[in-house]
Design a protein around this motif. Structure first.
Motif: not given
Length: 286
Positions: A260, A262-271, A274
């Protein structure tokens, strides 16, 4: 955003460290469990032999009388409670103490012989009278200690200090099920059967020296010592099984939490990426 990503990354590392500990404890408990279960199984033949001998003596003599088979002179109760030395075993200790509360709810005052650090701590906190604290660590109890405990119990019963002595421990049903239970140690009222069964077979005529009652009274402490050793071994196996199950659940929860995070970290990193691209494009257009 950068601060939030750093906090999530530190959190992931912390959960990973915890997962390594729980995984190691799970493996250690699983490796010890097999030996503990074998020790419990090896103690059963001794119990069966001594019980058969006591039953034969009790039923083979019409004028047989023993203080261990008669109701105690006192109305006081003594409970031998076997718990663990450590926590991190799920509901192993708490379930046993809840069972004890239900057993002693209408009992009034009673005395406890605690075995295990958690047992000593619990009954001390509740200000229950303790028979002795000498056997406070389950891990250090040997067979000779079990014989000493049995002798203490028998002496107290014969001297009229207690009229009922019960053993409370956790029975090993399966790897996923451990049930608190209680059984009577003294008096041994179930040994002498009321009805004599004649199966037509020849009976063994055994002569006991100096007499059957003396031999019976000498065997009873040995029998109780065997019960104590077997119950301690079973309780220890139950504790290891409960700890293995609890640590396995904790490891699974840690893995789920890491996924969970890691998913949140990857989303924050992608944001964050962007946003940086958007800022660069906007700057180039201006």
């Amino acid at each position: 955003m950068a601060g939030s990503m750093k906090a999530v990354k530190l959190r992931i590392k912390s959960v990973q460290s915890t997962m390594q500990i729980t995984k190691a404890m799970q493996l250690v408990a699983a490796s010890k469990l097999r030996k503990a279960k074998e020790k419990a199984d090896l103690s059963k033949p001794y119990l069966e032999t001594t019980l058969a001998t006591l039953t034969d003596i009790a039923n083979g003599n019409t004028d047989f009388r023993s203080p261990y088979t008669q109701s105690g002179k006192s109305d006081k109760w003594l409970y031998v409670v076997i718990a663990g030395d450590r926590g991190l075993a799920g509901g192993y200790n708490s379930n046993l103490f809840k069972f004890m509360e239900s057993e002693t709810k209408d009992r009034g005052e009673y005395t406890v012989l605690p075995i295990g650090k958690k047992s000593v701590e619990y009954f001390k906190h509740r200000k229950v009278s303790l028979f002795t604290e000498e056997y406070a660590e389950v891990a250090k109890i040997t067979i000779s200690d079990c014989f000493q405990i049995a002798k203490l119990i028998c002496d107290a019963y014969r001297n009229g200090e207690f009229g009922h002595i019960y053993l409370c421990y956790t029975d090993f049903v399966s790897m996923l099920s451990q049930i608190p239970t209680a059984s009577s140690l003294l008096p041994l009222s179930d040994l002498k059967s009321e009805e004599k069964v004649d199966d037509g077979k020849a009976k063994d005529l055994i002569l006991y020296e100096p007499d059957s009652e003396t031999v019976f009274n000498a065997i009873v402490p040995e029998y109780l010592a065997g019960i104590m050793y077997s119950s301690i071994s079973i309780s220890y196996a139950s504790e290891l099984a409960a700890r293995r199950t609890a640590m396995e659940a904790a490891t699974d929860n840690a893995e789920e939490m890491i996924d969970t995070l890691s998913l949140y970290y990857n989303r924050a990193r992608q944001a964050s990426i962007t946003q940086e691209i958007t800022e660069i494009v906007a700057g180039a257009e201006s």
